[in-house]
Design a protein around this motif. Sequence first.
Motif, mmCIF file in Angstrom:
data_model
loop_
_atom_site.group_PDB
_atom_site.id
_atom_site.type_symbol
_atom_site.label_atom_id
_atom_site.label_comp_id
_atom_site.label_asym_id
_atom_site.label_seq_id
_atom_site.Cartn_x
_atom_site.Cartn_y
_atom_site.Cartn_z
ATOM 1 N N LEU A 1 42.080 57.046 36.102
ATOM 2 C CA LEU A 1 40.801 56.397 35.805
ATOM 3 C C LEU A 1 40.701 55.045 36.507
ATOM 4 N N TRP A 2 41.805 54.311 36.533
ATOM 5 C CA TRP A 2 41.820 53.011 37.197
ATOM 6 C C TRP A 2 41.479 53.154 38.681
ATOM 7 N N VAL A 3 42.050 54.147 39.321
ATOM 8 C CA VAL A 3 41.781 54.374 40.744
ATOM 9 C C VAL A 3 40.317 54.772 40.958
ATOM 10 N N ILE A 4 39.834 55.704 40.152
ATOM 11 C CA ILE A 4 38.458 56.198 40.300
ATOM 12 C C ILE A 4 37.441 55.068 40.099
ATOM 13 N N PHE A 5 37.614 54.282 39.034
ATOM 14 C CA PHE A 5 36.638 53.236 38.738
ATOM 15 C C PHE A 5 36.798 52.028 39.656
ATOM 16 N N ILE B 1 36.158 49.009 45.361
ATOM 17 C CA ILE B 1 37.427 48.282 45.308
ATOM 18 C C ILE B 1 37.210 46.798 45.032
ATOM 19 N N ALA B 2 36.447 46.128 45.897
ATOM 20 C CA ALA B 2 36.268 44.681 45.775
ATOM 21 C C ALA B 2 35.668 44.279 44.441
ATOM 22 N N PHE B 3 34.733 45.084 43.921
ATOM 23 C CA PHE B 3 34.088 44.748 42.657
ATOM 24 C C PHE B 3 34.492 45.697 41.529
ATOM 25 N N GLY B 4 35.422 46.596 41.812
ATOM 26 C CA GLY B 4 35.808 47.567 40.806
ATOM 27 C C GLY B 4 37.195 47.393 40.239
ATOM 28 N N VAL B 5 38.084 46.773 41.007
ATOM 29 C CA VAL B 5 39.483 46.733 40.593
ATOM 30 C C VAL B 5 39.685 45.859 39.351
ATOM 31 N N TYR C 1 34.587 48.987 30.910
ATOM 32 C CA TYR C 1 34.351 48.730 32.340
ATOM 33 C C TYR C 1 33.008 48.025 32.514
ATOM 34 N N LYS C 2 31.991 48.544 31.850
ATOM 35 C CA LYS C 2 30.659 47.942 31.937
ATOM 36 C C LYS C 2 30.605 46.598 31.210
ATOM 37 N N LYS C 3 31.216 46.548 30.037
ATOM 38 C CA LYS C 3 31.163 45.347 29.206
ATOM 39 C C LYS C 3 31.779 44.139 29.902
ATOM 40 N N ASN C 4 32.908 44.342 30.565
ATOM 41 C CA ASN C 4 33.640 43.228 31.171
ATOM 42 C C ASN C 4 33.458 43.146 32.684
ATOM 43 N N PHE C 5 32.454 43.834 33.212
ATOM 44 C CA PHE C 5 32.304 43.917 34.671
ATOM 45 C C PHE C 5 32.169 42.530 35.299
ATOM 46 N N VAL C 6 31.227 41.750 34.799
ATOM 47 C CA VAL C 6 30.969 40.440 35.401
ATOM 48 C C VAL C 6 32.107 39.462 35.114
ATOM 49 N N LYS C 7 32.486 39.353 33.849
ATOM 50 C CA LYS C 7 33.495 38.360 33.467
ATOM 51 C C LYS C 7 34.852 38.655 34.113
ATOM 52 N N ASN D 1 35.418 40.182 36.931
ATOM 53 C CA ASN D 1 35.348 39.845 38.355
ATOM 54 C C ASN D 1 35.421 38.343 38.566
ATOM 55 N N LEU D 2 34.778 37.575 37.691
ATOM 56 C CA LEU D 2 34.854 36.116 37.797
ATOM 57 C C LEU D 2 36.285 35.630 37.595
ATOM 58 N N VAL D 3 36.955 36.178 36.572
ATOM 59 C CA VAL D 3 38.353 35.806 36.323
ATOM 60 C C VAL D 3 39.235 36.228 37.487
#
Length: 217
Positions: free
Chosen positions: A24-28, A34-38, A69-75, A77-79
């Motif tokens: 799941l980690w690889v897929i998402f 990658i840049a905004f998904g990892v 994944y959706k809930k923490n998407f922005v935060k 990525n910022l971290v």
Amino acid sequence: MSGGAYGILRIPEWILKFAYLTVLWVIFSMAGLIAFGVFPATAALMAIQRQWLKKDADVSVLANFIHYYKKNFVKSNLVGYLWGTIVFTLYVYFQLIQLLDGPLYTFTFYGLVVTTLLSVLTAAYSFAVLVHFELPLFYVIKNAFLIMIVSPLTSVMIVSGCVILFFVFRHHPGLLVIFGPSVFTFLVLFSSYLAFLHIEKKQERQFMHTVKKVRSE
């Protein structure tokens, strides 16, 4: 059937669960290019593992993974990019100090090594704090740093665990592909979870001591 025997029989199940989380980690991660998904995928992975530590082992992994994944998407990525920028900057400094020599080089080199270690540990704690507490970004970083400072034993656990995993995966690279992300994040989360519990118990003891002191006055 005894509890010990039952636990042994569940080992294959947990192996599959960790492998599934890695998939799941690889897929998402790829879903976010990658840049905004990892980083969101890493946060979601750790959020699922947090549920496991809290004895919610039978939760729907896929549904909850998507939710976090959706809930923490922005935060996340910022971290992630904040610490990525800091670590990259330290890497540049490591390259620049090659121009130095003598005691100045030695002092600067070891200073950067300590700074890098503290930064990487705080970054690791940041993701654990992110999935464990509902906090604004600034307080995620602040609390991660404070927890790292007041929890030296769990920090040592993270570092030593990562060193052990590095040598295991170095000799068995196939295991890295199957379990790498999920095992590393579980090490960080489990160590952080112990630190959280220790701090909470310490706060409870301080509160009870204060209550007893007030009553005795």
